[in-house]
Design a protein around this motif. Structure first.
Motif, PDB file in Angstrom:
ATOM      1  N   TRP A  17     -88.296 -59.247 -51.098  1.00 22.78           N
ATOM      2  CA  TRP A  17     -88.892 -57.782 -50.750  1.00 22.78           C
ATOM      3  C   TRP A  17     -88.759 -57.380 -49.288  1.00 22.78           C
ATOM      4  N   ASP A  18     -88.895 -56.006 -48.993  1.00 22.14           N
ATOM      5  CA  ASP A  18     -88.951 -55.594 -47.472  1.00 22.14           C
ATOM      6  C   ASP A  18     -90.277 -56.125 -46.962  1.00 22.14           C
ATOM      7  N   CYS A  19     -90.409 -56.486 -45.594  1.00 21.67           N
ATOM      8  CA  CYS A  19     -91.548 -57.085 -45.056  1.00 21.67           C
ATOM      9  C   CYS A  19     -91.971 -56.271 -43.709  1.00 21.67           C
ATOM     10  N   ARG A  29     -85.561 -56.466 -44.011  1.00 21.82           N
ATOM     11  CA  ARG A  29     -85.449 -55.803 -45.215  1.00 21.82           C
ATOM     12  C   ARG A  29     -84.998 -56.821 -46.272  1.00 21.82           C
ATOM     13  N   LYS A  30     -85.272 -56.465 -47.449  1.00 24.30           N
ATOM     14  CA  LYS A  30     -84.886 -57.256 -48.733  1.00 24.30           C
ATOM     15  C   LYS A  30     -83.478 -57.785 -48.802  1.00 24.30           C
ATOM     16  N   ALA A  50     -96.086 -57.671 -47.105  1.00 19.28           N
ATOM     17  CA  ALA A  50     -95.337 -56.825 -48.192  1.00 19.28           C
ATOM     18  C   ALA A  50     -96.064 -56.157 -49.171  1.00 19.28           C
TER      19      ALA A  50
END
Length: 372
Positions: A17-19, A29-30, A50
Motif C-alpha cells: 500500500w501507499d505509506c 509508494r505501493k 496507511a
C-alpha cells in the motif's frame, strides 16, 4: 489512517500500500521495496501510516508483479553465495571452488551486461555486510567494466573476475580485522599482508585451479609500474594487463569504501587520485580508460543540484556533465515524499557539486533504477 508496525512489513518485499507520514504526506509508494532492516527501522521510527481500508498485514497481500529482474536482487544473491564460499575456505571445507567461482563470475558478467549503471550504483551505495564479501564483489564489477571497455573478450574476462574474487582468500579473517582497526599495523599483520598473494596462489592450486591467467593475476595484483610492488617487483610492461586492471579496480574500491577511522571518500576525489598516480603507480592509458568508463559523476554518487536538491546519479549519458539523477532531499534539507527524476542537462537541475552521502536519505535502489 492506521499506523503501520514493523511486523507488518518485510525486508525485500514490495509495499502492498501507499505509506504516509502523520501529516498525510506520501512517503513511499505501493510497490517500493524495503531494502534493509536499517531502512525499515528508519521509516518506522519516523512514523508510517496507511489508509485503514487498504491496510492489511504484509503476509496477507500478494507481491507486486515483477516485470524484470532487479540487478540489486542479483547482487544480494551473489553476496550470499560468496559468503558461503569464503566460509568454506576459512573452515577448509570448500568443494569445487573453481566451478563455483566460475558460475558466480558468469552471473556477474550477465549483471553488468544487463545494467552497467545499476552495477556501478551498487558499487557506490552498497557497503552493507562484511568487507571481505563486499570488496571483492565491487572489484570484480569494476574489472568487468574496465576490461570490456578495453576490448578484452568475454572468456579472458572470466579469468580476471575469478582473480578479483579470490585475490585475498589467504587473508579473509585478517581483512575483517583490519576493516575495524584504527591503529597501526602490527609487524605480524604486515608480514601476513606481504605473503598473502603467495599463500593465496597455494590455496588456489590446492583447490584445483588450473587457469594460468587466474593464478598469475592473483600472484601479482600488488605490483606497481614503478617496481615498488610485490612479490616480484615487476615494472612497466612486465606487468600483464589483467594484473594492471585488477590493481586499478582494487585501489578505487578500497578508497570509496568507508572505514571505522574515516568516512567514504567521494568518487570525485578517488578518480582525481587515480589521475594523479597515472604513469607512476598506475598504467596511464588504463587510468584514462577507467575514468572515461566511470564518468565525471558515476552512478550511485550523491550530487547537489542548482536548485539545492540532493540527488543520486542513476544513469550516465552522452554528456558526461549531465547524467540522469533522482532527487531525494528537497532544497530546504527535508526528504522528498518520493524520489523525483531530474535531467541534469536542464539549467535548474544542473549539477553544482558532488557531495557526501546524505544520512537521512532513504535509498531504495530497486525503485530508483526502475525495478521492483
Amino acid at each position: 489512517m492506521i499506523q503501520i508496525k514493523s511486523e507488518d512489513l518485510q525486508v525485500g518485499k514490495p509495499l502492498p500500500w501507499d505509506c504516509y507520514d502523520a501529516a498525510g504526506i506520501l512517503l513511499l509508494r505501493k510497490g517500493v521495496v524495503i531494502a534493509s532492516q536499517r531502512q525499515l527501522d528508519s521509516v518506522i521510527e519516523r512514523g508510517l501510516f496507511a489508509d485503514q481500508e487498504g491496510h492489511k498485514p504484509a503476509g496477507h497481500m500478494p507481491p507486486a508483479p515483477v516485470e524484470k529482474p532487479s540487478p540489486f536482487h542479483i547482487v544480494a544473491d551473489i553476496k550470499l553465495r560468496l559468503r558461503s564460499i569464503f566460509s568454506g575456505i576459512v573452515a577448509a571445507q570448500t568443494t569445487d571452488l573453481p566451478g563455483r567461482i566460475a558460475k558466480l563470475c558468469r552471473d556477474l558478467q550477465n549483471l553488468c551486461e544487463m545494467d552497467a549503471d545499476a552495477a556501478l550504483g551498487t558499487l557506490h551505495l552498497d557497503h552493507e555486510g562484511r568487507y571481505t564479501i563486499v570488496h571483492p564483489l565491487h572489484v570484480a564489477i569494476l574489472c568487468e567494466l574496465i576490461a570490456k571497455r578495453k576490448g578484452v573478450a568475454a572468456e579472458p574476462r572470466l579469468s580476471l573476475l575469478a582473480a578479483a574474487i579470490t585475490s585475498n582468500i589467504a587473508m579473509i579473517e585478517l581483512q575483517d580485522t583490519l576493516q575495524k582497526q584504527d591503529t597501526s599495523l602490527t609487524p605480524e599483520q604486515l608480514e601476513a599482508i606481504r605473503l598473502h598473494t603467495l599463500q593465496g596462489v597455494d590455496m588456489l592450486l590446492a583447490a584445483g585451479v588450473q587457469d594460468d591467467v587466474w593464478i598469475k593475476t592473483v600472484l601479482h595484483h600488488h605490483e606497481k609500474l614503478d617496481g615498488s610492488g610485490y612479490p616480484g617487483a615487476l615494472r612497466g610492461d612486465d606487468i600483464p594487463l589483467p594484473v594492471r586492471i585488477l590493481s586499478l579496480a582494487d585501489t578505487y574500491s578500497a578508497m570509496i569504501t568507508p572505514r571505522c577511522y574515516r568516512g567514504q571518500i567521494l568518487a570525485r576525489d578517488a578518480l582525481r587520485d587515480i589521475f594523479l598516480k597515472r604513469g607512476a603507480e598506475m598504467d596511464p592509458a588504463l587510468a584514462q580508460v577507467f575514468i572515461k568508463e566511470m564518468g565525471v559523476f558515476p552512478p550511485g554518487a550523491f550530487v547537489k543540484l542548482h536548485n539545492s536538491e540532493v540527488a543520486v546519479v542513476i544513469r550516465r549519458g552522452d554528456n558526461a556533465m549531465a547524467p540522469l539523477v533522482q532527487s531525494l532531499i528537497g532544497p530546504r534539507g527535508a526528504p522528498l515524499p518520493v524520489p523525483l527524476r531530474r535531467d541534469s542537462s536542464k539549467e535548474d537541475y544542473a549539477i553544482r557539486e558532488m557531495v557526501a552521502p546524505d544520512k537521512i536519505a532513504v535509498i531504495d535502489p530497486h525503485h530508483l533504477w526502475g525495478y521492483r
